[in-house]
Design a protein around this motif. Structure first.
Motif, PDB file in Angstrom:
ATOM      1  N   SER A   1       0.850  -1.187   0.000  1.00 64.86           N
ATOM      2  CA  SER A   1       0.000   0.000   0.000  1.00 64.86           C
ATOM      3  C   SER A   1       0.887   1.239   0.000  1.00 64.86           C
ATOM      4  O   SER A   1       1.644   1.470   0.946  1.00 64.86           O
ATOM      5  N   PHE A   2       0.811   2.031  -1.070  1.00 66.13           N
ATOM      6  CA  PHE A   2       1.605   3.252  -1.204  1.00 66.13           C
ATOM      7  C   PHE A   2       0.720   4.390  -1.706  1.00 66.13           C
ATOM      8  O   PHE A   2      -0.476   4.211  -1.915  1.00 66.13           O
ATOM      9  N   ILE A   3       1.329   5.564  -1.913  1.00 63.39           N
ATOM     10  CA  ILE A   3       0.601   6.745  -2.371  1.00 63.39           C
ATOM     11  C   ILE A   3       1.160   7.168  -3.727  1.00 63.39           C
ATOM     12  O   ILE A   3       2.376   7.185  -3.929  1.00 63.39           O
ATOM     13  N   ASP A   4       0.260   7.524  -4.659  1.00 64.24           N
ATOM     14  CA  ASP A   4       0.745   7.907  -5.985  1.00 64.24           C
ATOM     15  C   ASP A   4       0.842   9.419  -6.152  1.00 64.24           C
ATOM     16  O   ASP A   4       0.647  10.180  -5.193  1.00 64.24           O
ATOM     17  N   GLN A   5       1.128   9.859  -7.373  1.00 60.29           N
ATOM     18  CA  GLN A   5       1.362  11.281  -7.657  1.00 60.29           C
ATOM     19  C   GLN A   5       0.126  12.154  -7.496  1.00 60.29           C
ATOM     20  O   GLN A   5       0.226  13.379  -7.466  1.00 60.29           O
ATOM     21  N   GLU A   6      -1.037  11.516  -7.388  1.00 62.19           N
ATOM     22  CA  GLU A   6      -2.273  12.258  -7.153  1.00 62.19           C
ATOM     23  C   GLU A   6      -2.668  12.250  -5.678  1.00 62.19           C
ATOM     24  O   GLU A   6      -3.724  12.764  -5.311  1.00 62.19           O
ATOM     25  N   GLY A   7      -1.822  11.640  -4.842  1.00 64.09           N
ATOM     26  CA  GLY A   7      -2.131  11.546  -3.423  1.00 64.09           C
ATOM     27  C   GLY A   7      -3.109  10.427  -3.111  1.00 64.09           C
ATOM     28  O   GLY A   7      -3.655  10.350  -1.996  1.00 64.09           O
TER      29      GLY A   7
ATOM     30  N   LEU B   1       6.542  13.814  -7.327  1.00 67.29           N
ATOM     31  CA  LEU B   1       6.097  12.798  -8.286  1.00 67.29           C
ATOM     32  C   LEU B   1       5.123  13.395  -9.298  1.00 67.29           C
ATOM     33  O   LEU B   1       5.158  13.042 -10.486  1.00 67.29           O
ATOM     34  N   LYS B   2       4.260  14.309  -8.822  1.00 68.37           N
ATOM     35  CA  LYS B   2       3.309  14.962  -9.721  1.00 68.37           C
ATOM     36  C   LYS B   2       4.060  15.807 -10.759  1.00 68.37           C
ATOM     37  O   LYS B   2       3.710  15.803 -11.953  1.00 68.37           O
ATOM     38  N   LYS B   3       5.081  16.501 -10.296  1.00 68.75           N
ATOM     39  CA  LYS B   3       5.900  17.323 -11.200  1.00 68.75           C
ATOM     40  C   LYS B   3       6.579  16.448 -12.248  1.00 68.75           C
ATOM     41  O   LYS B   3       6.631  16.794 -13.437  1.00 68.75           O
ATOM     42  N   TYR B   4       7.096  15.303 -11.804  1.00 68.08           N
ATOM     43  CA  TYR B   4       7.770  14.362 -12.712  1.00 68.08           C
ATOM     44  C   TYR B   4       6.772  13.798 -13.722  1.00 68.08           C
ATOM     45  O   TYR B   4       7.064  13.682 -14.924  1.00 68.08           O
TER      46      TYR B   4
END
Length: 238
Positions: free
Chosen positions: A81-87, A150-153
């Motif tokens: 369970s992790f968090i992605d670039q959109e939160g 991550l969102k910027k990337y």
């Protein structure tokens, strides 16, 4: 004095007959060869259409029958369970029933990661309209690779967050998943301390049941081409 007629008995056919016989033999041989090739084709085709399973860190490929799959306990990717670039939370439930790719990177990597991202972007674009194909890229520097980073990337590489999740989270959990579930650094990774830096060019093809079905070097265009082909094979067999 009149010569007596001479008669000769020969066992060799005339040139014309000999050539005809040779042609018939060649045609017969070609026919037998064709039938042999046709007979072998289903077996060869089956081998090509079934991807292997990888259960150990040395990535020895294994092919199983359906009966064996019902009885054997195969290596499976652990829950995560992790968090992605959109939160948003991304877990094993997110990829349940999906074919997905997994790799490991960090956003400020100056060399290998941009090459991997560029090559995987081609895969991403190939299947961008296929809801059954997802991609997970785990940051190996989660302390600096925040959701905002991550969102910027993702924006820089024009990554669709619905299909390609850039993940951050607890470093220990990411490293444990990488080394123990994906065998990300092959056998040597199992011997490394959890504080040793994780870096690998490999991308992993995971089927709908969470089994490893392919391992590819994401920096090599030929490997990436094979990855695309194998995704299509996996889709056709699941």
């Amino acid at each position: 004095m009149q010569k007596k007629p001479q008669f000769y008995l020969t066992l060799n056919p005339s040139p014309e007959k000999g050539e005809g016989l040779l042609e018939r033999l060649v045609i017969k041989f070609i026919g037998i060869l064709f039938l042999a090739l046709v007979a072998c084709q289903p077996k060869e085709q089956t081998q090509k259409e079934n991807l292997p399973y990888y259960n150990t860190a040395d990535f020895t490929p294994n092919w199983y029958t359906e009966n064996q799959l019902d009885t054997l306990k195969l290596h499976k990717i652990s829950d995560f369970s992790f968090i992605d670039q959109e939160g948003k939370k991304v877990s094993n439930e997110t990829v349940k029933g999906k074919i997905y790719l997994a790799n490991f990177f960090f956003t400020i990597c100056p060399s290998i990661c941009p090459t991997m991202t560029q090559n995987l972007l081609a895969v991403h674009n190939t299947f961008k309209n296929d809801a059954d194909i997802l991609m997970l890229s785990h940051s190996v520097m989660p302390a600096t690779d925040t959701v905002a980073q991550l969102k910027k990337y993702a924006n820089r590489w024009k990554i669709d967050s619905q299909r390609w999740h850039l993940l951050t989270g607890e470093k220990d959990k990411i490293y444990a998943l990488a080394r123990q579930s994906y065998f990300a650094e092959k056998e040597i990774g199992l011997q490394k301390d959890k504080n040793e830096f994780l870096h690998t060019e490999n991308v992993f093809l995971i089927d709908k049941n969470g089994y490893i079905r392919g391992v590819y070097n994401a920096t090599l265009p030929l490997d990436v081409e094979n990855l695309v082909k194998d995704i299509k094979v996996l889709k056709s067999t699941e």
